[in-house]
Design a protein around this motif. Structure first.
Motif, PDB file in Angstrom:
ATOM      1  N   ALA B 173       0.840  -1.204   0.000  1.00  0.00           N
ATOM      2  CA  ALA B 173       0.000   0.000   0.000  1.00  0.00           C
ATOM      3  C   ALA B 173       0.876   1.255   0.000  1.00  0.00           C
ATOM      4  O   ALA B 173       0.631   2.198  -0.754  1.00  0.00           O
ATOM      5  N   GLU B 176       2.371   1.873  -3.279  1.00  0.00           N
ATOM      6  CA  GLU B 176       1.462   2.429  -4.267  1.00  0.00           C
ATOM      7  C   GLU B 176       1.114   3.884  -3.990  1.00  0.00           C
ATOM      8  O   GLU B 176       1.088   4.700  -4.911  1.00  0.00           O
ATOM      9  N   ASN B 177       0.846   4.225  -2.761  1.00  0.00           N
ATOM     10  CA  ASN B 177       0.430   5.592  -2.459  1.00  0.00           C
ATOM     11  C   ASN B 177       0.605   5.888  -0.977  1.00  0.00           C
ATOM     12  O   ASN B 177      -0.170   5.423  -0.148  1.00  0.00           O
ATOM     13  N   ARG B 179       0.359   8.746   0.706  1.00  0.00           N
ATOM     14  CA  ARG B 179      -0.645   9.641   1.300  1.00  0.00           C
ATOM     15  C   ARG B 179      -1.901   8.846   1.684  1.00  0.00           C
ATOM     16  O   ARG B 179      -2.407   8.947   2.807  1.00  0.00           O
ATOM     17  N   THR B 180      -2.381   8.035   0.739  1.00  0.00           N
ATOM     18  CA  THR B 180      -3.564   7.224   1.037  1.00  0.00           C
ATOM     19  C   THR B 180      -3.282   6.264   2.194  1.00  0.00           C
ATOM     20  O   THR B 180      -4.126   6.069   3.064  1.00  0.00           O
TER      21      THR B 180
END
Lengths: 235, 296
Positions: B173, B176-177, B179-180
């Motif tokens: 995770a 991949e991103n 911030r998210t």
């Protein structure tokens, strides 16, 4: 439940949010409306702790969380469903849901994933597909379901209708009303002011980083400035 | 024919070590989008530390191996803390991180020189009991089998961990991103530190296996594998774990096949890197790379 006091947020020398104060009562839906770039998303990100506050206070349930790190705020019950959905596109629908409950005991998470798949059958059908392969509306549904997986007390929703077909907007907002009916407190940022005011109980109008107007959502709906500035295209 | 078969087998052995080195390399790249150029130095220290534990400490290699791997993991934590964390909030952190990882590589190499000396060393005879099997003109040693088994085991374990374990999913995770991931409640800085731990532990393991395989260790042994490791992860697709495994095996095979076909080792690196060029032109994202081209 949430109290924001004199919040100022800056990117370098530029103040994006200036001395903003507002509150969200337990069990209500409160909306922030205003033009693009007014600072609405910045406010949500500061409440989530991914952007630091320059000054002011964020108080959750009487507890000052202004300096708390982002992951601890999730444990404290604040969840954001970000603008543009931001599903983890390369991971499966199921993995996205599981990660939504990252800070909770794994056994409970697995049980809640099943529950969420029953509640949103489309997510159950697509559980093993990459989240990025879902349609925009399905991704928004996944983003909300993923947020609910954390069992939040306060849900921050950033532009849930953005880029969705009108029919899907209706579906997403009926989901929002439904989770609110179950007792969830919601702070909503929405560009569709008409829809936002129809859904919420109280609203703040933000322009250039300041609150310029606030009131009961029903009242703002008939306020001439609000109508001319934000509801022109929908009224 | 036997020679070709023998070379293919040798390619598999050395390729598995390349793959093991490269998965750690690519893991950090996937999460941070930064090349950790100190990875090869950790590889060297892993090999030398295991040797020291065997030679001076009197440990069996089966104990020295995990101890050294664990120490390399801790070096990874140090690396993250010193070279990457202080730069993380900066806009140019990709570039400055690259430079500070080079600095750490030099520090680690100097440490290796100071601690273990500049000469080329080897594991004492009978560190690993070696049994040789022969079929016709093909010979395989038990050491080779053990090396390939340990590399593959570690790579499969890493893949399973990333796909199934909760912390593994969190690493994906964050890759991949970030911030998210923060919004989901993932402690991103902790996950990054953990990623460095795993990456460096695997790098150290590769160093030990490399030293056992070639029966030679030196403070600059990381130099030769550094560029190859980079080639392997580009070949496999930056950030892709299965790509790094496949890329490592392909790179090992292309090296030994070149030797087998031309009859000399002069062209070995040239051909391997020519394959890399061809892949970059035909498939810029690498064999198993993500579709999206990465921004620098």
């Amino acid at each position: 439940m949430l109290e924001v006091v004199d919040l100022t947020v800056a990117y370098g020398p530029m103040e994006a949010v200036r001395r903003v104060s507002f509150q969200v009562e337990e069990g209500t839906i409160v909306t922030l409306i205003g033009p693009n770039g007014a600072g609405k998303t910045t406010i949500l990100n500061t409440i989530s702790g991914v952007i630091p506050a320059r000054s002011g206070k964020i108080i959750l349930h009487g507890r000052d969380i202004t300096r708390m790190s982002a992951h601890k705020r999730v444990s404290a019950g604040v969840i954001q469903v970000p603008e543009g959905r931001q599903v983890l596109a390369g991971m499966t629908v199921r993995e996205n849901l599981e990660l939504g409950g990252y800070r909770r005991p794994y056994r409970e998470v697995l049980r809640d994933v099943t529950r969420m798949e029953e509640r949103f059958p489309i997510l159950g059908e697509r559980r093993n597909l990459a989240a990025g392969s879902l349609s925009g509306g399905e991704q928004q549904m996944l983003a909300i379901a993923r947020g609910l997986m954390a069992r939040p007390k306060l849900l921050l929703l950033d532009e849930p209708s953005l880029g969705l077909a009108p029919k899907m907007v209706q579906t997403v907002f009926s989901i929002i009303r439904h989770v609110h009916d179950e007792g969830l407190t919601i702070l909503l940022v929405e560009q569709n002011a008409h829809l936002a005011l129809a859904t919420s109980s109280y609203a703040y109008v933000i322009e250039s980083g300041r609150i310029v107007l606030d009131g009961q959502a029903g009242k703002l709906r008939s306020d001439p400035t609000v109508i001319s500035s934000y509801m022109g295209q929908t009224v | 024919m036997d020679l070709l078969a023998q070379q293919l087998i040798n390619g598999l052995f050395i390729g598995s070590v390349y793959g093991l080195f490269a998965v750690g390399y690519t893991l950090v790249f996937g999460v941070l989008d930064i090349l950790n150029l100190a990875h090869a130095a950790v590889f060297t220290l892993g090999g030398l530390l295991a040797l020291w534990l065997v030679e001076t400490g009197g440990l069996s290699i089966w104990l020295a191996f995990p101890v050294s791997v664990l120490c390399c993991g801790i070096l990874g934590l140090l690396l993250d803390r010193v070279a990457f964390v202080p730069l993380r909030q900066r806009a140019d952190s990709n570039f400055s991180g690259l430079i500070s990882s080079i600095a750490m590589a030099i520090i680690f190499e100097s440490a290796a020189l100071g601690l273990f000396g500049a000469r080329t060393v080897r594991f004492p005879a009978h560190t690993v009991p070696v049994h040789i099997w022969r079929w016709g003109g093909i010979s395989i040693t038990s050491l080779q089998v053990e090396i390939v088994a340990i590399s593959l085991l570690l790579m499969v374990a890493l893949t399973q961990f990333l796909n199934r374990a909760r912390a593994g999913k969190a690493i994906r995770a964050v890759a991949e991103n970030d911030r998210t991931s923060r919004l989901l409640g993932i402690h991103v800085d902790g996950i990054i530190a953990f990623t460095f731990f795993i990456s460096s532990a695997l790098g150290g393991a590769a160093g030990i296996l490399f030293g056992l395989y070639f029966d030679s260790l030196s403070p600059d042994m990381g130099r030769s594998i550094e560029l190859k490791g980079l080639a392997v992860i580009i070949l496999g697709g930056m950030g892709s774990i299965p790509g790094a495994i496949l890329g490592g095996l392909a790179f090992g095979l292309s090296e030994v096949l070149t030797v087998a076909i031309t009859g000399t080792s002069n062209l070995r690196d040239a051909v391997a890197f020519t394959v890399l060029f061809a892949v970059l032109i035909l498939r810029p994202s690498g064999l198993l790379g993500r579709k999206k081209m990465r921004e620098a």
